[in-house]
Design a protein around this motif. Structure first.
Motif, PDB file in Angstrom:
ATOM      1  N   ALA A 101      34.988  -6.595  10.025  1.00  0.00           N
ATOM      2  CA  ALA A 101      33.555  -6.403  10.256  1.00  0.00           C
ATOM      3  C   ALA A 101      32.890  -7.765  10.424  1.00  0.00           C
ATOM      4  CB  ALA A 101      32.902  -5.620   9.122  1.00  0.00           C
ATOM      5  N   SER A 102      33.682  -8.731  10.907  1.00  0.00           N
ATOM      6  CA  SER A 102      33.159 -10.034  11.311  1.00  0.00           C
ATOM      7  C   SER A 102      32.417 -10.730  10.169  1.00  0.00           C
ATOM      8  CB  SER A 102      32.256  -9.851  12.533  1.00  0.00           C
ATOM      9  OG  SER A 102      31.920 -11.071  13.130  1.00  0.00           O
ATOM     10  N   HIS A 103      31.097 -10.989  10.352  1.00  0.00           N
ATOM     11  CA  HIS A 103      30.324 -11.750   9.371  1.00  0.00           C
ATOM     12  C   HIS A 103      29.734 -10.873   8.263  1.00  0.00           C
ATOM     13  CE1 HIS A 103      27.532 -10.337  12.467  1.00  0.00           C
ATOM     14  NE2 HIS A 103      26.643 -10.262  11.498  1.00  0.00           N
ATOM     15  N   ASN A 104      29.941  -9.566   8.327  1.00  0.00           N
ATOM     16  CA  ASN A 104      29.395  -8.675   7.302  1.00  0.00           C
ATOM     17  C   ASN A 104      30.120  -8.867   5.964  1.00  0.00           C
ATOM     18  OD1 ASN A 104      28.191  -7.735   9.642  1.00  0.00           O
ATOM     19  ND2 ASN A 104      28.380  -5.582   9.103  1.00  0.00           N
ATOM     20  N   ASN A 214      35.156 -11.143  -1.577  1.00  0.00           N
ATOM     21  CA  ASN A 214      34.281 -12.323  -1.446  1.00  0.00           C
ATOM     22  C   ASN A 214      34.216 -12.871  -0.026  1.00  0.00           C
ATOM     23  OD1 ASN A 214      36.842 -13.414  -1.272  1.00  0.00           O
ATOM     24  ND2 ASN A 214      36.565 -14.944  -2.895  1.00  0.00           N
ATOM     25  N   ILE A 215      34.676 -12.106   0.967  1.00  0.00           N
ATOM     26  CA  ILE A 215      34.582 -12.555   2.347  1.00  0.00           C
ATOM     27  C   ILE A 215      33.108 -12.706   2.732  1.00  0.00           C
ATOM     28  CG2 ILE A 215      34.705 -10.184   3.250  1.00  0.00           C
ATOM     29  CD1 ILE A 215      36.269 -11.325   5.655  1.00  0.00           C
ATOM     30  N   ASN A 216      32.774 -13.848   3.297  1.00  0.00           N
ATOM     31  CA  ASN A 216      31.398 -14.185   3.734  1.00  0.00           C
ATOM     32  C   ASN A 216      30.400 -14.272   2.577  1.00  0.00           C
ATOM     33  OD1 ASN A 216      32.063 -14.127   6.597  1.00  0.00           O
ATOM     34  ND2 ASN A 216      32.076 -11.896   6.430  1.00  0.00           N
ATOM     35  N   LEU A 217      30.872 -14.271   1.345  1.00  0.00           N
ATOM     36  CA  LEU A 217      29.968 -14.313   0.195  1.00  0.00           C
ATOM     37  C   LEU A 217      29.600 -15.761  -0.115  1.00  0.00           C
ATOM     38  CD1 LEU A 217      28.557 -12.759  -2.121  1.00  0.00           C
ATOM     39  CD2 LEU A 217      30.665 -13.077  -3.459  1.00  0.00           C
ATOM     40  N   ASN A 218      28.366 -16.124   0.118  1.00  0.00           N
ATOM     41  CA  ASN A 218      27.878 -17.488  -0.083  1.00  0.00           C
ATOM     42  C   ASN A 218      28.728 -18.516   0.660  1.00  0.00           C
ATOM     43  OD1 ASN A 218      25.868 -16.520  -1.885  1.00  0.00           O
ATOM     44  ND2 ASN A 218      27.363 -16.493  -3.536  1.00  0.00           N
ATOM     45  N   CYS A 219      29.241 -18.120   1.801  1.00  0.00           N
ATOM     46  CA  CYS A 219      30.062 -19.008   2.614  1.00  0.00           C
ATOM     47  C   CYS A 219      30.085 -18.474   4.043  1.00  0.00           C
ATOM     48  CB  CYS A 219      31.486 -19.125   2.061  1.00  0.00           C
ATOM     49  SG  CYS A 219      32.352 -17.535   1.919  1.00  0.00           S
ATOM     50  N   PHE A 242      33.613 -21.122   9.668  1.00  0.00           N
ATOM     51  CA  PHE A 242      34.055 -19.946  10.410  1.00  0.00           C
ATOM     52  C   PHE A 242      33.405 -18.697   9.842  1.00  0.00           C
ATOM     53  CE2 PHE A 242      37.651 -22.968  10.457  1.00  0.00           C
ATOM     54  CZ  PHE A 242      37.700 -23.214  11.824  1.00  0.00           C
ATOM     55  N   ASP A 243      33.330 -17.656  10.660  1.00  0.00           N
ATOM     56  CA  ASP A 243      32.919 -16.367  10.113  1.00  0.00           C
ATOM     57  C   ASP A 243      34.157 -15.621   9.625  1.00  0.00           C
ATOM     58  OD1 ASP A 243      34.042 -15.609  12.533  1.00  0.00           O
ATOM     59  OD2 ASP A 243      32.536 -14.067  12.950  1.00  0.00           O
ATOM     60  N   GLY A 244      33.973 -14.398   9.157  1.00  0.00           N
ATOM     61  CA  GLY A 244      35.047 -13.684   8.481  1.00  0.00           C
ATOM     62  C   GLY A 244      36.294 -13.456   9.296  1.00  0.00           C
ATOM     63  N   ASP A 245      36.163 -13.312  10.627  1.00  0.00           N
ATOM     64  CA  ASP A 245      37.347 -13.096  11.456  1.00  0.00           C
ATOM     65  C   ASP A 245      37.620 -14.264  12.395  1.00  0.00           C
ATOM     66  OD1 ASP A 245      35.111 -12.464  13.060  1.00  0.00           O
ATOM     67  OD2 ASP A 245      36.275 -11.099  14.306  1.00  0.00           O
TER      68      ASP A 245
END
Length: 451
Positions: A101-104, A214-219, A242-245
């Motif tokens: 889900a990319s940056h979500n 914690n993916i994309n969490l404060n990063c 980078f974003d999540g993916d």
């Protein structure tokens, strides 16, 4: 027919909701497997994922659907989205699927699909899959002796690692650069640090301890405070987030400031043109690309074509026009010389190559033109809420004269989230905010009456 599953970039939703669950993943595998079964050869699908805890659940259901349809499944584990596109071609697969889900945040997940050529699927192909998913049952499944098998691709990361490094000039090293890398606790957490370290950089890595939640969490690209502070405190030359993916990036300059995506795109365009590598001296941006970019590019002999928002639409326009480079302000950068989709690692390597060639800081290289002021707002709505073109046109007509000839108003419904995005652009930041507030109020009022 209104699409139930696919948005502007594949399928996305909250896990274990009616928009995304194991049943949908199973149906997707069955339907996509049927659509991409062509000819008598043994069919293959590549599946990658980011680091969300729900990836295990969705991967298993997807694998079941594909093997039931007769496809062999190559499981690659956590790898960037562009790695799936690359491996789909490298392994001569018929299809590639990235679970992300990319940056979500971790509560969401989804699927991005690639054809055998490594490009994202067209609207027509997505509709064909969707029609099958909406069927009561998918008939004509293969007999027991013809169902697919699944196997792990143990060297998926190393394959993509070498592919990425090959896009960087082989006479260059990064020994003189200190780089902070933020992997967003996502798909790039293994491969990205290796790429830059093997090329000689002094690296400081954050966001490389994923735990499934914690993916994309404060990063990552949407939360750059930590990496900006790190770049300054470590006296680094730049930061790469980078974003999540890992299909888009944000560059942080040596002063701890985010580099605007349009400045980054212009820098890469200028560098490619100087090397005679910019096909037709033309690039593709989107309707969200800054007016400043549009005015700057002709000064250096480059044309700008605008597409709809979304890297898939950027790529489609690039292929239609026969050009090399495209991108979005959000950090999706596509360089057709090397890849078929947005690739944050490969884009960052081209940025680093420019730093090495020009012997200048990233802030010097990207300080190319003044940006027009933009004001943005995201308005929450229900997925079923109507926002027709007549209302959008009316809102724009009411306010465009105030902004003047160089001003722009963009109102669009997101294809990946239940929100309406509004952007006002002009040379007057205060005026932008006033108009943004007025238009946002009218849209909220419309949704209130609609419901």
């Amino acid at each position: 027919m209104v699409k139930k599953f696919f948005g502007t970039d594949g399928i996305r939703g909250t896990v274990n909701s009616e928009t995304l669950n194991s049943e949908i993943a199973l149906k997707l595998g069955l339907a996509a497997g049927k659509v991409f079964t062509r000819g008598n050869h043994k069919h293959r699908v590549v599946i990658g994922k980011d680091t969300r805890v729900s990836g295990y659940m969705l991967e298993s259901a997807l694998e079941s659907g594909f093997t039931s349809s007769g496809m062999d499944v190559f499981l690659c584990g956590p790898i960037p989205t562009p790695a799936v596109a690359f491996l789909t071609q490298a392994l001569r697969a018929d299809l590639g699927v990235m679970i992300t889900a990319s940056h979500n945040t971790f509560e969401d997940n989804g699927f991005k699909l690639f054809g055998p050529d490594g490009y994202k699927l067209s609207d027509n192909k997505q509709s064909e899959i969707e029609d099958l998913m909406n069927s009561i049952e998918i008939k004509d499944l293969p007999k027991a002796g013809n169902i697919g098998i699944a196997k792990r691709v143990d060297d998926a990361i190393s394959r993509y690692l070498e592919f990425s490094k090959a896009t960087f000039p082989n006479t260059m090293r990064l020994d003189h650069l200190k780089i902070v890398i933020d992997c967003a606790n996502g798909a790039a957490y293994k491969v990205a640090p290796k790429v830059f370290w093997e090329l000689g950089a002094d690296i400081i890595v954050i966001g490389d301890q994923p735990n499934g939640r914690n993916i994309n969490l404060n990063c990552g690209t949407t939360n750059t405070e930590t990496i900006r502070e790190k770049v300054v405190n470590e006296k680094a030359d730049l930061g790469i987030s980078f974003d999540g993916d890992a299909d888009r990036l944000v560059i942080i300059d040596e002063n701890g400031h985010e580099v605007n995506g349009d400045h980054l795109l212009a820098m890469i365009a200028k560098n490619l043109k100087d090397k005679n590598m910019l096909q037709l001296n033309t690039i593709v941006g989107t309707i969200m690309s800054n007016k400043g970019l549009e005015e700057y590019l002709p000064e250096i002999g480059i044309n700008l074509i605008r597409s709809k928002v979304g890297d898939r639409h950027v790529v489609e326009e690039m292929r239609k026009q026969g050009v090399t480079l495209g991108g979005e302000p959000s950090g999706h950068i596509i360089i057709n010389n090397f890849c078929t989709t947005g690739d944050a690692i490969i884009a960052s390597l081209q940025v680093l190559a420019s730093i090495c060639e020009e012997k200048k800081s990233i802030s010097e290289l990207t300080n190319l033109f003044p940006l027009y002021h933009q004001a943005h707002n995201n308005i929450q709505c229900n997925s079923s809420d109507s926002l027709d073109d007549s209302l959008i046109n009316k809102l724009i007509e009411e306010k465009k004269d105030k902004l003047g000839k160089k001003g722009r108003i963009i109102i669009r419904k997101s294809g990946t989230e239940p929100i309406v995005r509004v952007m006002i652009e002009s040379e007057d930041s205060d005026l932008n905010l006033d108009i943004l507030e007025e238009i946002s109020f009218k849209i909220k009022e419309h949704f209130s009456n609609y419901n």
